[in-house]
Design a protein around this motif. Structure first.
Motif, PDB file in Angstrom:
ATOM      1  N   ILE A  44      43.699  50.111  42.064  1.00 10.59           N
ATOM      2  CA  ILE A  44      43.625  49.398  40.795  1.00 10.59           C
ATOM      3  C   ILE A  44      42.895  50.261  39.773  1.00 10.59           C
ATOM      4  O   ILE A  44      41.859  50.849  40.072  1.00 10.59           O
ATOM      5  CB  ILE A  44      42.893  48.060  40.977  1.00 10.59           C
ATOM      6  N   THR A  45      43.436  50.312  38.578  1.00 14.52           N
ATOM      7  CA  THR A  45      42.758  50.982  37.484  1.00 14.52           C
ATOM      8  C   THR A  45      43.054  50.239  36.199  1.00 14.52           C
ATOM      9  O   THR A  45      44.125  49.658  36.035  1.00 14.52           O
ATOM     10  CB  THR A  45      43.196  52.454  37.361  1.00 14.52           C
ATOM     11  N   THR A  46      42.104  50.283  35.290  1.00 16.76           N
ATOM     12  CA  THR A  46      42.282  49.659  33.981  1.00 16.76           C
ATOM     13  C   THR A  46      42.728  50.659  32.923  1.00 16.76           C
ATOM     14  O   THR A  46      42.954  50.284  31.781  1.00 16.76           O
ATOM     15  CB  THR A  46      40.974  49.003  33.519  1.00 16.76           C
ATOM     16  N   LEU A  47      42.846  51.912  33.292  1.00 14.82           N
ATOM     17  CA  LEU A  47      43.137  52.976  32.338  1.00 14.82           C
ATOM     18  C   LEU A  47      44.637  53.172  32.172  1.00 14.82           C
ATOM     19  O   LEU A  47      45.335  53.530  33.136  1.00 14.82           O
ATOM     20  CB  LEU A  47      42.498  54.281  32.807  1.00 14.82           C
ATOM     21  N   ASN A  48      45.133  52.980  30.957  1.00 18.15           N
ATOM     22  CA  ASN A  48      46.581  53.058  30.775  1.00 18.15           C
ATOM     23  C   ASN A  48      47.117  54.472  31.024  1.00 18.15           C
ATOM     24  O   ASN A  48      48.271  54.643  31.413  1.00 18.15           O
ATOM     25  CB  ASN A  48      47.004  52.542  29.409  1.00 18.15           C
ATOM     26  N   ARG A  49      46.291  55.501  30.851  1.00 18.97           N
ATOM     27  CA  ARG A  49      46.776  56.859  31.065  1.00 18.97           C
ATOM     28  C   ARG A  49      47.044  57.155  32.536  1.00 18.97           C
ATOM     29  O   ARG A  49      47.671  58.153  32.878  1.00 18.97           O
ATOM     30  CB  ARG A  49      45.784  57.880  30.515  1.00 18.97           C
ATOM     31  N   GLN A  50      46.582  56.292  33.418  1.00 15.77           N
ATOM     32  CA  GLN A  50      46.804  56.494  34.847  1.00 15.77           C
ATOM     33  C   GLN A  50      48.046  55.779  35.357  1.00 15.77           C
ATOM     34  O   GLN A  50      48.314  55.780  36.554  1.00 15.77           O
ATOM     35  CB  GLN A  50      45.568  56.066  35.635  1.00 15.77           C
ATOM     36  N   TYR A  51      48.785  55.179  34.449  1.00 14.21           N
ATOM     37  CA  TYR A  51      50.057  54.567  34.802  1.00 14.21           C
ATOM     38  C   TYR A  51      51.176  55.477  34.298  1.00 14.21           C
ATOM     39  O   TYR A  51      51.231  55.792  33.119  1.00 14.21           O
ATOM     40  CB  TYR A  51      50.184  53.179  34.192  1.00 14.21           C
ATOM     41  N   VAL A  53      44.996  44.206  30.722  1.00 14.28           N
ATOM     42  CA  VAL A  53      44.972  42.764  30.962  1.00 14.28           C
ATOM     43  C   VAL A  53      44.684  42.471  32.434  1.00 14.28           C
ATOM     44  O   VAL A  53      43.756  41.726  32.765  1.00 14.28           O
ATOM     45  CB  VAL A  53      46.302  42.106  30.550  1.00 14.28           C
ATOM     46  N   ALA A  54      45.505  43.027  33.320  1.00 11.49           N
ATOM     47  CA  ALA A  54      45.336  42.734  34.741  1.00 11.49           C
ATOM     48  C   ALA A  54      46.056  43.788  35.571  1.00 11.49           C
ATOM     49  O   ALA A  54      46.972  44.442  35.085  1.00 11.49           O
ATOM     50  CB  ALA A  54      45.879  41.338  35.078  1.00 11.49           C
ATOM     51  N   ALA A  55      45.611  43.940  36.815  1.00 14.75           N
ATOM     52  CA  ALA A  55      46.236  44.895  37.722  1.00 14.75           C
ATOM     53  C   ALA A  55      46.265  44.333  39.134  1.00 14.75           C
ATOM     54  O   ALA A  55      45.420  43.501  39.496  1.00 14.75           O
ATOM     55  CB  ALA A  55      45.495  46.225  37.707  1.00 14.75           C
ATOM     56  N   ILE A  56      47.230  44.817  39.901  1.00 15.50           N
ATOM     57  CA  ILE A  56      47.347  44.391  41.291  1.00 15.50           C
ATOM     58  C   ILE A  56      47.677  45.611  42.137  1.00 15.50           C
ATOM     59  O   ILE A  56      48.515  46.439  41.762  1.00 15.50           O
ATOM     60  CB  ILE A  56      48.408  43.280  41.447  1.00 15.50           C
ATOM     61  N   THR A  71      43.508  42.200  43.263  1.00 12.14           N
ATOM     62  CA  THR A  71      43.713  42.053  41.825  1.00 12.14           C
ATOM     63  C   THR A  71      42.426  42.277  41.050  1.00 12.14           C
ATOM     64  O   THR A  71      41.315  42.140  41.594  1.00 12.14           O
ATOM     65  CB  THR A  71      44.268  40.664  41.467  1.00 12.14           C
ATOM     66  N   TYR A  72      42.597  42.596  39.789  1.00 11.79           N
ATOM     67  CA  TYR A  72      41.473  42.705  38.853  1.00 11.79           C
ATOM     68  C   TYR A  72      41.982  42.255  37.502  1.00 11.79           C
ATOM     69  O   TYR A  72      43.065  42.640  37.074  1.00 11.79           O
ATOM     70  CB  TYR A  72      40.958  44.135  38.787  1.00 11.79           C
ATOM     71  N   THR A  73      41.176  41.420  36.832  1.00 13.40           N
ATOM     72  CA  THR A  73      41.597  40.828  35.564  1.00 13.40           C
ATOM     73  C   THR A  73      40.539  41.072  34.509  1.00 13.40           C
ATOM     74  O   THR A  73      39.338  40.995  34.791  1.00 13.40           O
ATOM     75  CB  THR A  73      41.817  39.319  35.745  1.00 13.40           C
ATOM     76  N   ALA A  74      40.977  41.359  33.307  1.00 16.81           N
ATOM     77  CA  ALA A  74      40.048  41.577  32.207  1.00 16.81           C
ATOM     78  C   ALA A  74      39.231  40.310  31.952  1.00 16.81           C
ATOM     79  O   ALA A  74      39.739  39.191  32.100  1.00 16.81           O
ATOM     80  CB  ALA A  74      40.813  41.976  30.954  1.00 16.81           C
ATOM     81  N   GLU A  75      37.995  40.505  31.541  1.00 16.24           N
ATOM     82  CA  GLU A  75      37.105  39.370  31.301  1.00 16.24           C
ATOM     83  C   GLU A  75      37.668  38.429  30.246  1.00 16.24           C
ATOM     84  O   GLU A  75      37.476  37.210  30.341  1.00 16.24           O
ATOM     85  CB  GLU A  75      35.733  39.881  30.872  1.00 16.24           C
ATOM     86  N   SER A  76      38.361  38.968  29.269  1.00 19.21           N
ATOM     87  CA  SER A  76      38.854  38.150  28.163  1.00 19.21           C
ATOM     88  C   SER A  76      39.909  37.140  28.599  1.00 19.21           C
ATOM     89  O   SER A  76      40.162  36.160  27.891  1.00 19.21           O
ATOM     90  CB  SER A  76      39.438  39.052  27.070  1.00 19.21           C
ATOM     91  N   VAL A  77      40.534  37.374  29.763  1.00 18.14           N
ATOM     92  CA  VAL A  77      41.583  36.466  30.229  1.00 18.14           C
ATOM     93  C   VAL A  77      41.282  35.884  31.603  1.00 18.14           C
ATOM     94  O   VAL A  77      42.092  35.108  32.137  1.00 18.14           O
ATOM     95  CB  VAL A  77      42.959  37.174  30.251  1.00 18.14           C
ATOM     96  N   LYS A  78      40.159  36.241  32.157  1.00 16.83           N
ATOM     97  CA  LYS A  78      39.819  35.762  33.498  1.00 16.83           C
ATOM     98  C   LYS A  78      39.749  34.239  33.514  1.00 16.83           C
ATOM     99  O   LYS A  78      39.191  33.616  32.611  1.00 16.83           O
ATOM    100  CB  LYS A  78      38.490  36.362  33.938  1.00 16.83           C
ATOM    101  N   GLY A  79      40.347  33.676  34.552  1.00 16.29           N
ATOM    102  CA  GLY A  79      40.392  32.225  34.666  1.00 16.29           C
ATOM    103  C   GLY A  79      41.583  31.601  33.961  1.00 16.29           C
ATOM    104  O   GLY A  79      41.873  30.422  34.155  1.00 16.29           O
ATOM    105  N   ARG A  80      42.263  32.395  33.127  1.00 13.57           N
ATOM    106  CA  ARG A  80      43.435  31.887  32.408  1.00 13.57           C
ATOM    107  C   ARG A  80      44.708  32.622  32.823  1.00 13.57           C
ATOM    108  O   ARG A  80      45.786  32.018  32.841  1.00 13.57           O
ATOM    109  CB  ARG A  80      43.241  32.033  30.896  1.00 13.57           C
ATOM    110  N   PHE A  81      44.589  33.903  33.131  1.00 15.39           N
ATOM    111  CA  PHE A  81      45.746  34.725  33.504  1.00 15.39           C
ATOM    112  C   PHE A  81      45.650  35.101  34.976  1.00 15.39           C
ATOM    113  O   PHE A  81      44.556  35.399  35.483  1.00 15.39           O
ATOM    114  CB  PHE A  81      45.792  36.012  32.685  1.00 15.39           C
TER     115      PHE A  81
END
Length: 122
Positions: free
Chosen positions: A102-109, A47-50, A56-66
């Protein structure tokens, strides 16, 4: 680090919610933070990362809303959600990683909270 997510609930489409992720420990400021969500029958998605420095970086599907943010003084990360849609319904998870980037990959958390359910009614 231990993470505790809260703030989920039932909201009508078009409404808003703010999720919080409280972290234990004294090194919260050194972690990169992320929010992910998992809808029924679907994989957990980004969804998003900081970053540690507030980038920050936000997924396109929620950008502008989240909007993701953090308060290092309170050891807390936030996800402000507005203009919610039924397709935003999911369990939302916060996560932390031992890196400032910042990473969008859940395996890196490496650290995950327990999840908080957001239900958006139409």
């Amino acid at each position: 680090v231990q993470l505790q997510a809260c703030g989920g609930g039932l909201v009508q489409a078009g409404g808003s919610l703010t999720l919080s992720c409280a972290a234990s420990g004294r090194t919260f400021s050194s972690y990169g933070m992320g929010w992910f969500r998992q809808a029924p029958g679907k994989e957990r998605g980004f969804v998003a990362a900081i970053s540690r420095n507030g980038g920050t970086y936000t997924a396109e599907s929620v950008k502008g809303r989240f909007t993701i943010s953090r308060d290092n003084g309170k050891n807390t990360a936030y996800l402000q959600m507005s203009s919610l849609k039924p397709e935003d319904t999911a369990v939302y998870y916060c996560a932390a990683r031992d890196s400032s980037g910042i990473t969008t990959l859940n395996r890196q958390y490496g650290y995950w909270g327990q999840g908080t359910l957001v239900t958006v009614s139409s």
